[in-house]
Design an enzyme around this catalytic site. Sequence first.
Site, mmCIF file in Angstrom:
data_model
loop_
_atom_site.group_PDB
_atom_site.id
_atom_site.type_symbol
_atom_site.label_atom_id
_atom_site.label_comp_id
_atom_site.label_asym_id
_atom_site.label_seq_id
_atom_site.Cartn_x
_atom_site.Cartn_y
_atom_site.Cartn_z
ATOM 1 N N ASP A 218 0.876 -1.168 0.000
ATOM 2 C CA ASP A 218 0.000 0.000 0.000
ATOM 3 C C ASP A 218 0.919 1.225 0.000
ATOM 4 O O ASP A 218 2.103 1.136 0.301
ATOM 5 C CB ASP A 218 -0.961 -0.020 1.203
ATOM 6 C CG ASP A 218 -2.167 0.895 0.960
ATOM 7 O OD1 ASP A 218 -2.099 1.744 0.043
ATOM 8 O OD2 ASP A 218 -3.176 0.778 1.681
HETATM 9 C C1 BGC Z 1 -5.089 3.195 0.071
HETATM 10 C C2 BGC Z 1 -5.102 2.261 -1.111
HETATM 11 C C3 BGC Z 1 -4.912 3.048 -2.382
HETATM 12 C C4 BGC Z 1 -3.596 3.799 -2.286
HETATM 13 C C5 BGC Z 1 -3.283 4.633 -3.512
HETATM 14 C C6 BGC Z 1 -3.890 4.119 0.076
HETATM 15 O O1 BGC Z 1 -4.089 5.161 0.973
HETATM 16 O O2 BGC Z 1 -5.135 2.465 1.278
HETATM 17 O O3 BGC Z 1 -6.322 1.561 -1.152
HETATM 18 O O4 BGC Z 1 -4.964 2.235 -3.502
HETATM 19 O O5 BGC Z 1 -3.657 4.679 -1.179
HETATM 20 O O6 BGC Z 1 -4.110 5.728 -3.570
#
Ligand code: BGC
Length: 814
Positions: free
Chosen positions: A225
């Site tokens: 993530d």
């Molecule tokens: C989220 C993800 C997301 C990523 C990119 C993170 O804060 O948990 O689900 O895909 O950011 O935006």
Amino acid sequence: MTDHLETLVDQMTLEEQVSLLAGEDLWSVNAIARLDVGKIRVTDGPNGARGGGDWFGGVTAAAFPVGIAMGATWNPDLAYEVGAALAQETKSKCAHVLLAPTINIHRSVTNGRNFECFAEDPELTAKLTVPYIRGLQDNGIAATPKHYAGNESEIQRTTMNSEIDERSLREVYLRPFEAAVKDANTWAMMSSYNRLNTQYTSENEWLLSDVLRDDWGYDGIVMSDWFGSHSTAETVNAGLDLEMPGPTRDRGDKLVAAVQEGKVAPDTVRTRALNMLHLMDRTGALTDKTPYNERSVDLPETRALIRRAGAEAAVLLKNENLLPLSTPSGKIAVIGPNAAEAQIMGGGSSYINAHYRVSPLQALQDRFGAENIVHAPGCQNHRWEPLFIGDVDVAYFDNATCAGDPVATETLGQTQTFWMPPIGEGKVNPTGFSARISWKYTATTTGMHRFGLHATGPSKLYVDGTLVVNAADNWTRGRTFFEEGCDEITADYALTAGETYAVTVEFAARKSAMLDLSAFRAGIGVPLGVEAIEQAVNAAKAADTAIIFAGRSGEWDTEGSDLQDIMLPGAQDALIAAVLAANPNTVVVLQTGGPVEMPWINEAKAVLQAWYPGQEAGNAICDVLFGDTEPGGRLPQTFPVKWQDNPTWSQDPEIYPGLDGKTRYEEGVFIGYRHYDRHGITPMFPFGHGLGYTSFALSDCHAEHNGDGTRVNARLTNTGKRQGTTVVQLYIGDTSASVPRPIKELKTFAKIALAPGETRDFTLDLSGRDFAFFDVDTGVWRVEEGEFEIHLGFSATDIACTTKITMQATTYAK
Ligand code: BGC
């Protein structure tokens, strides 16, 4: 894996292989020009494809129903259609990978990200995950089921340790990911921010290698993530292929050095790079030469799909002969804070700049003419003061105090933004810059206005040079901007209608705790008093029919912040009670990302749960209210009478979601309806519940052994006067289990449409695994000998027939 990828990876230097294992920027991975290796791009996900532009602006995109709404459809075919349409959306944003679906489980009713996930039940989640992924991948776009694993709350999510026993992991929390691998062959997966049983998931070898690759046979990539990778050798060795976003923090030269020092084997880097090449090959990114040019593609067929899906997600919770509404002879009172404001999605990284948003008020005016509608908001339900939309000038300073001349300027379209490097044309230090943000505000009413401000660094808001909001002196991190921002500070200030004011925010960046971002949001509102409720009551009294549009918004149902309770925000409960008393022909339409308490439920004749259904929100809701289509949804999450009834309450509210940085999944496999069953708690509306505009009866159910599996036969009749669809749900209970097992567990379901009076015989097939529990001691799925009950019904508490089957011997399932 094909030979040409093996040849290609072996042509690469160690540095080139390493370069494929981290992002280049927020949304892409480095290309390798020397070997003609293309650039792979990713985009969020899951209810649309946002693209790589500005978080709140950017190229517009189609907004689909959010996860919980898709969960409520109980329709795998529709999930496939949505996945396929999202593949085209992803292509329009020049990306190869969609960061979706979100398949964590609705464990607590207060999880801020419930709206983004499908269901409280692992099988329902799995059965929607698989076709959604296939829809994407059949069209050449990689899915990225996320967040693997144990990310069922948002508070302190970047450090929180989820303590989950292995049986609960295997039976509940890992189950949708297992299906994503085994049944949908997902090409990518995202690890979560949290730790799982002490280790960050991004460096958890048991999770990323033992279970994912060895047990399930996964051949795709795992990415972190965003900023969720915290080490070099540990993550690479554990099985994390890609660190996101870029530029790298822990790989690049550090990884090359780790190889040279013997901490990471060259062959491990080769394997990770080969995995990346495989993903690039599968998605076409390896050879993609199309120029990067994001497009806004607003297709009629996508509009129609979104409208249909939104109506199919709507759950009719209660209906005492009020719905469907016929065309009213008099006026319709349209009441509530969500009437004029279209609530189409949740907040956080799934936010997209929608092509358009149809509000319920607009849809009703289009349908019946504005002259037949009386609108009264009644109260407010926002969490933050409303944004100003218009030209907002930003001047950037390469110092902390807005001193001297700006080094760069830009114009925003609203009073909020995210800043990620490069900031101010790359001319400022991302952790040491300041910004002066200015706009002109013309008041439309005279009186007290409320100014609100929250930001990731100390900030002040001035009106015509007077300091109004001071969010600087006692700035502390709160529950905004993924826990990098302070909570909103508000202050009241009198304005005069027709006057134009110069509003300025001065913002100073600071080094963020986890996520390397800066952000601010400012708003201006006019508080509504109790007289607004009186106006709504009067409107309801004078009208033929009243419809209240209440609920929350993406300010509440958002990534990065859990809810503090499940009451409707603001004065909505008082508004609903008052309007119900004024006009019994009142329909309550709720839009939330999960359950709310409904103290007025006994007085309400009809309640429709409409979630966040995407850009066609108002049209989809009206289609259901006026019977153009039936309410197709069934609850994917139990709606308790009160929050205290929820399985996670034992840890709430004082220490929600855990203590000392730990979220303890103490209830084990007994989450959702399994908890209510076990403790004999009657929910307000059970899992699987949802009314239609006709009625159904189930009969003649019996089960028989069928090869390695079990076949269940039953008969369904539409006993009403309209064509209609219902969801037949099959639950299994192991009545002689040697370990504590839920009274019943959903294993499969069928969504069946019948004409009035029509009867259909149908079958549902079960595998050995459907009867099994995970035996941690031996590491196998065990089906114990003895008697099992098979229940067929229309919800977890509306079981229409039960049959039995006996297993003659204990067996093991895959
Ligand atoms: C989220 C993800 C997301 C990523 C990119 C993170 O804060 O948990 O689900 O895909 O950011 O935006």
